[in-house]
Scaffold this active site. Structure first.
Site, mmCIF file in Angstrom:
data_model
loop_
_atom_site.group_PDB
_atom_site.id
_atom_site.type_symbol
_atom_site.label_atom_id
_atom_site.label_comp_id
_atom_site.label_asym_id
_atom_site.label_seq_id
_atom_site.Cartn_x
_atom_site.Cartn_y
_atom_site.Cartn_z
ATOM 1 N N LYS A 1 -9.325 1.732 2.132
ATOM 2 C CA LYS A 1 -8.329 1.562 3.189
ATOM 3 C C LYS A 1 -8.435 2.602 4.285
ATOM 4 C CE LYS A 1 -5.219 -0.439 -0.070
ATOM 5 N NZ LYS A 1 -3.919 -0.489 -0.687
ATOM 6 N N ARG B 1 -5.488 -0.520 -3.881
ATOM 7 C CA ARG B 1 -5.218 -1.858 -4.408
ATOM 8 C C ARG B 1 -4.962 -2.834 -3.259
ATOM 9 N NH1 ARG B 1 -0.495 -2.786 -8.730
ATOM 10 N NH2 ARG B 1 -2.074 -1.903 -10.098
ATOM 11 N N THR C 1 0.812 -1.212 0.000
ATOM 12 C CA THR C 1 0.000 0.000 0.000
ATOM 13 C C THR C 1 0.833 1.243 0.000
ATOM 14 O OG1 THR C 1 -1.785 -0.997 1.196
ATOM 15 C CG2 THR C 1 -1.398 1.277 1.666
ATOM 16 N N ASP D 1 -4.156 4.601 -1.383
ATOM 17 C CA ASP D 1 -4.460 4.058 -2.705
ATOM 18 C C ASP D 1 -5.548 3.006 -2.512
ATOM 19 O OD1 ASP D 1 -2.663 1.148 -3.343
ATOM 20 O OD2 ASP D 1 -2.674 2.176 -1.413
ATOM 21 N N ASP E 1 5.414 1.936 -7.198
ATOM 22 C CA ASP E 1 5.432 0.741 -6.350
ATOM 23 C C ASP E 1 4.432 -0.261 -6.901
ATOM 24 O OD1 ASP E 1 3.939 -0.135 -3.274
ATOM 25 O OD2 ASP E 1 5.807 -0.951 -4.090
ATOM 26 N N SER F 1 1.021 -0.917 -4.879
ATOM 27 C CA SER F 1 -0.036 0.095 -4.795
ATOM 28 C C SER F 1 -0.549 0.386 -6.183
ATOM 29 C CB SER F 1 0.486 1.403 -4.202
ATOM 30 O OG SER F 1 1.419 1.162 -3.211
ATOM 31 N N GLY G 1 -0.779 -3.393 5.482
ATOM 32 C CA GLY G 1 -0.383 -4.668 6.056
ATOM 33 C C GLY G 1 -1.406 -5.722 5.685
ATOM 34 N N SER H 1 4.173 -0.217 1.497
ATOM 35 C CA SER H 1 5.298 -0.501 0.620
ATOM 36 C C SER H 1 5.674 0.718 -0.226
ATOM 37 C CB SER H 1 4.956 -1.689 -0.282
ATOM 38 O OG SER H 1 3.755 -1.425 -0.959
#
Lengths: 142, 280
Positions: free
Chosen positions: B79, B65, B47, B63, B212, B215, B93, B175
């Protein structure tokens, strides 16, 4: 709440022996759930958190009583523990789970929600002890 | 009197986590690659989440995903979780862990605020979260960004899975946190205006989305001020799914008809019975 000298108070609060007897519900080795029988299996916990979770409530109570004793003197935890003992005796028949409402109110856990209320709620457990055997056990006749 | 095979006395366990299957799982983990299978991967929200404190309050961004190993499990997951009317929490996480932890803390805060009769404070939510996460020693994989406005002003906390917290004016987790932090470090200044703060968070999440793999998809924002919450979902659809340019449907008359034969089937009614439907 972390008070000085806490380590010394916790050292004998965690019983280690006989962690997980290899026998399942029918008195025989339960290989599926507990693995092969070995001394190591019985002594070591299956998960690092198992010990600390099993004794969590106990340790919390010990810590709180010790702090209370340090602040207010011996009478405070003594009176409280007497009330806990009385509240713990209010139960239903031996094979029925009790809601422990009085105990919860004393502990202050009647207005908190944790994993113990959501996961594996004993009220919704699929297994029930055999009423005859449970009563015999309770009365000491078994 | 006949006695059955022994059933031992059933002790009542207090509930909560059960470690019954841990030994079995450990045995399986050790042997599973030899058998050619792989153990199931938990759904993570690899994320980018971030938050920033501005003049009147807090802006949280995330984000959308959710991944399961190398597969995108959810292209538009939410989220930013609700904790209380003035406090929201972004979670990175393991998806289940963040979801359940924030729901438990939200319930506890509600009970607590009913008991005190006041609007809950962000520091209370922070304290409850860190005590719970420390109790489970990091096995609950929830990295959270907690933000809200209470009687003492706007507050922003970052909470790590092992239970440590930081109180800062701008935080990123997940991440894609390094990409987002790079944007923050470049353009953050104290006491920004609302539009500038929203642009900054949007750009930070976009940096995480494009740089990344964990995400992606859209950008959600949540603007919390004293007495008002703007939950903008989606604030920005950064990755639109492509539109098909061609159609594979054939026009009527594409296939020419060469011959046509009609064969009547003579069926006679042999038996007719009526079965009533059971609607009980």
């Amino acid at each position: 709440m972390n008070t000085r000298g806490l380590r010394s108070q916790l050292k004998d609060s965690v019983p280690v022996t006989g962690l997980c007897p290899q026998a399942g519900p029918y008195g025989v080795q339960d290989s599926l759930r507990r693995g092969f029988s070995s001394v190591k299996n019985e002594l070591l916990p299956s998960h690092p958190l198992e010990l600390s979770e099993k004794n969590f409530q106990l340790n919390q109570d010990k810590m709180n009583f010790n702090t209370l004793r340090n602040i207010q003197g011996l009478h405070a935890p003594l009176k409280l523990q007497m009330e806990y003992r009385a509240a713990r005796q209010i139960q239903r028949l031996p094979f029925l789970p009790s809601s422990n409402l009085a105990l919860d109110t004393l502990r202050g856990s009647d207005d908190t929600i944790g994993f113990e209320d959501i996961l594996n709620d004993p009220v919704q457990s699929e297994m029930m002890g055999d009423p005859h055997i449970m009563t015999e056990y309770k009365l000491g006749v078994l | 009197r006949r006695i059955m095979a022994t059933v031992s006395v059933c002790k009542y366990y207090p509930g909560g986590f059960s470690f019954d299957n841990c030994k079995r799982n450990a045995l399986l983990e050790a042997d599973i690659s030899k058998l050619g299978f792989s153990s199931p991967a938990a759904r993570k929200t690899g994320t980018t989440i971030c938050g920033v404190v501005y003049k009147d309050g807090v802006v949280l961004g995330a984000d959308t995903r959710a991944t399961e190993g190398m597969i995108v499990a959810d292209k538009n997951c939410s989220k930013i979780h609700y904790i209380s009317p003035n406090i929201y929490c972004c979670g990175a996480g393991t998806a289940a862990d963040t979801e359940m932890t924030t729901q438990i803390i939200s319930s506890n805060l509600e009970l607590h605020s009913l008991s005190t009769g006041r609007l809950p404070r962000v520091a209370t939510a922070n304290r409850m979260l860190k005590q719970m996460l420390f109790r489970y020693q990091g096995y609950i994989g929830a990295a959270l960004v907690l933000g809200g406005v209470d009687c003492n002003g706007p507050h922003l906390y970052s909470i790590y899975p092992h239970g440590s917290t930081d109180k800062l004016p701008y935080v990123t987790m997940g991440s894609g946190s390094l990409a987002a932090m790079a944007v923050f470090e470049d353009r953050y200044r104290p006491n920004m205006e609302e539009e500038e703060a929203k642009r900054l968070v949007r750009d930070a999440i976009a940096a995480g989305i494009f740089n990344d793999l964990g995400s992606g998809s859209n950008i959600d924002l949540c603007v919390i001020t004293k007495g008002k919450v703007d939950y903008l979902r989606p604030h920005d659809v950064a990755n639109k799914k492509g539109v098909r340019t061609g159609s594979y449907r054939y026009k009527h008359g594409t296939t020419g008809v060469l011959t046509k034969t009609v064969t009547p089937l003579n069926l006679e009614v042999v038996e007719e019975s009526v079965q009533t439907m059971d609607t009980s």
